[in-house]
Scaffold this motif. Structure first.
Motif, PDB file in Angstrom:
ATOM      1  N   MET A   1     -19.130  30.853  14.996  1.00 14.39           N
ATOM      2  CA  MET A   1     -19.930  31.774  15.806  1.00 14.39           C
ATOM      3  C   MET A   1     -19.140  32.217  17.028  1.00 14.39           C
ATOM      4  SD  MET A   1     -23.561  30.980  17.689  1.00 14.39           S
ATOM      5  CE  MET A   1     -24.150  32.053  19.000  1.00 14.39           C
ATOM      6  N   LEU A   2     -19.343  33.472  17.430  1.00 14.94           N
ATOM      7  CA  LEU A   2     -18.750  34.044  18.640  1.00 14.94           C
ATOM      8  C   LEU A   2     -19.862  34.638  19.492  1.00 14.94           C
ATOM      9  CD1 LEU A   2     -16.264  35.100  20.307  1.00 14.94           C
ATOM     10  CD2 LEU A   2     -16.403  37.170  18.880  1.00 14.94           C
TER      11      LEU A   2
ATOM     12  N   GLY B   1     -21.806  34.267   6.352  1.00 15.25           N
ATOM     13  CA  GLY B   1     -20.990  33.117   6.726  1.00 15.25           C
ATOM     14  C   GLY B   1     -20.552  33.060   8.169  1.00 15.25           C
ATOM     15  N   PHE B   2     -20.504  34.205   8.846  1.00 15.02           N
ATOM     16  CA  PHE B   2     -20.050  34.264  10.238  1.00 15.02           C
ATOM     17  C   PHE B   2     -21.082  34.987  11.102  1.00 15.02           C
ATOM     18  CE2 PHE B   2     -16.078  34.339   7.702  1.00 15.02           C
ATOM     19  CZ  PHE B   2     -15.539  33.138   8.138  1.00 15.02           C
ATOM     20  N   ILE B   3     -21.252  34.499  12.355  1.00 10.33           N
ATOM     21  CA  ILE B   3     -22.240  35.066  13.266  1.00 10.33           C
ATOM     22  C   ILE B   3     -21.583  35.438  14.587  1.00 10.33           C
ATOM     23  CG2 ILE B   3     -24.324  34.616  14.626  1.00 10.33           C
ATOM     24  CD1 ILE B   3     -24.915  34.901  11.667  1.00 10.33           C
ATOM     25  N   VAL B   4     -21.915  36.636  15.085  1.00 11.45           N
ATOM     26  CA  VAL B   4     -21.556  37.053  16.442  1.00 11.45           C
ATOM     27  C   VAL B   4     -22.830  37.459  17.150  1.00 11.45           C
ATOM     28  CG1 VAL B   4     -20.387  38.800  17.841  1.00 11.45           C
ATOM     29  CG2 VAL B   4     -19.222  37.809  15.865  1.00 11.45           C
ATOM     30  N   THR B   5     -23.066  36.922  18.329  1.00 10.74           N
ATOM     31  CA  THR B   5     -24.215  37.356  19.115  1.00 10.74           C
ATOM     32  C   THR B   5     -23.739  38.311  20.200  1.00 10.74           C
ATOM     33  OG1 THR B   5     -24.044  35.433  20.599  1.00 10.74           O
ATOM     34  CG2 THR B   5     -25.555  35.271  18.713  1.00 10.74           C
TER      35      THR B   5
ATOM     36  N   ARG C   1      -9.046  34.866  12.534  1.00 13.66           N
ATOM     37  CA  ARG C   1      -8.832  33.459  12.899  1.00 13.66           C
ATOM     38  C   ARG C   1      -9.632  32.526  12.006  1.00 13.66           C
ATOM     39  NH1 ARG C   1     -10.052  34.232  17.645  1.00 13.66           N
ATOM     40  NH2 ARG C   1     -12.184  33.430  17.741  1.00 13.66           N
ATOM     41  N   ASN C   2     -10.879  32.826  11.787  1.00 11.46           N
ATOM     42  CA  ASN C   2     -11.744  31.922  11.028  1.00 11.46           C
ATOM     43  C   ASN C   2     -11.548  32.055   9.529  1.00 11.46           C
ATOM     44  OD1 ASN C   2     -13.787  30.383  12.836  1.00 11.46           O
ATOM     45  ND2 ASN C   2     -13.584  32.399  13.786  1.00 11.46           N
ATOM     46  N   SER C   3     -11.131  33.209   9.068  1.00  8.29           N
ATOM     47  CA  SER C   3     -10.850  33.358   7.639  1.00  8.29           C
ATOM     48  C   SER C   3      -9.677  32.471   7.240  1.00  8.29           C
ATOM     49  CB  SER C   3     -10.541  34.826   7.306  1.00  8.29           C
ATOM     50  OG  SER C   3     -11.700  35.618   7.500  1.00  8.29           O
TER      51      SER C   3
END
Length: 322
Positions: free
Chosen positions: A277-278, A247-251, A316-318
């Motif tokens: 995304m971050l 559900g969440f992406i960090v590059t 934050r996103n949760s």
């Protein structure tokens, strides 16, 4: 199965030089073209042991790439080797017009990429090379995570008929892969499974991403790590699967946040599967000379910085999701 960071560390450039020497001896088409940096890039081993295959162009990168284009049109396979900063910026016109557009068989190797360039300073650091090469039609863009992957990529590039850019680092990095692991163009590699978030990393930032995931695991987070050795072409399917799983992406990349891996992944998400995304990378700023650990901390690339940034991102996103 999760990949572990081995205690063993190797430098990409040492392995690169040894492998390129082998290729120059195995294949009569292979020539090594140097921009007066053979001692730093470690291709001096070719000059010493196979000198008839070593061409010294001096500090004249534009001419060097033009020569490589000419060599390729005769059926040879030139490997142009210099620092990433010089290759991607000083010679970009020659690369576009004489290599990318006609789609000729030149291998372009950018050493000393990213921040950690041995106290050489901002003139020698390359934070834009992925963005530049990714924008050129016909050019394959690769960033290995360790010395083993360097060898695998080089063997691929040798067999591939067309322009390839490979981004290399200066200093030793932990060995992640085994000799049994294979490199596949356009395919990501799952290094760690997780349920809460996926870190998609490339090149030197991958080992730091594995460490950041471990730090987060100690705090109760389940973090997946997906290594993206092939930035162009990109493994879109793996990105979509990662979003559907966590559900969440960090590059994460040792590169500017503009135009590199983060931008490439964001493009896929916008078109295929929008998700929070971050991007972790160097912000809109030039770097400077300093010891490695100080640079990684100041420019927000260290494993500890990554762990804190991801922790805050998830919190934050949760809340937003709930």
């Amino acid at each position: 199965m999760d990949h572990l960071l081995m205690d063993k560390q190797e430098t990409m450039r040492e392995i690169f030089g040894e492998t390129l020497l082998q290729l120059s001896m195995e294949d009569e088409r292979v020539y090594v073209v140097d921009g007066d940096l053979a001692n730093s890039t470690k291709i001096d081993v070719v000059a010493e042991k196979n000198p008839q295959k070593f061409l010294q162009m001096g500090i004249a990168e534009q001419n060097m790439l033009s020569v490589c284009s000419g060599l390729a049109t005769t059926g040879l396979q030139p490997w142009a080797v210099t620092f990433a900063a010089f290759l991607s910026k000083r010679a970009i016109d020659q690369i576009q017009v004489q290599i990318a557009q006609p789609n000729v068989n030149v291998k372009m190797i950018g050493g000393y990429s990213g921040l950690l360039t041995g106290l050489t300073g901002k003139t020698h650091q390359s934070l834009e090379d992925i963005a530049i090469f990714r924008s050129l039609a016909n050019v394959i863009v690769l960033a290995p995570a360790d010395s083993v992957e360097v060898k695998k990529m080089m063997r691929f590039a040798h067999q591939y008929d067309g322009p390839v850019y490979i981004r290399l680092a200066r200093d030793p990095y932990p060995v992640i892969f085994s000799e049994d692991d294979e490199f596949q163009l356009g395919k990501a590699v799952s290094l760690k499974e997780g349920n809460d978030l996926t870190i998609i990393s490339t090149g030197t930032q991958t080992s730091r991403s594995i460490e950041a995931a471990r730090l987060l695991q100690e705090g109760g987070f389940s973090i997946a790590v997906l290594h993206m050795p092939s930035i162009k072409p990109l493994d879109k399917e793996a990105i979509v699967t990662a979003v559907e799983t966590t559900g969440f992406i960090v590059t994460a990349e040792e590169h500017s946040i503009y135009g590199g891996l983060g931008s490439a992944v964001a493009e896929v998400l916008v078109e295929e599967k929008p998700a929070p995304m971050l991007r972790i990378g160097v912000k809109d700023r030039n770097a400077e000379s300093a010891p490695n650990e100080q640079l990684l901390d100041k420019y927000e690339l260290s494993a500890s910085y990554m762990a804190n940034a991801i922790r805050n991102f998830l919190k934050r996103n949760s809340r937003q999701v709930k």
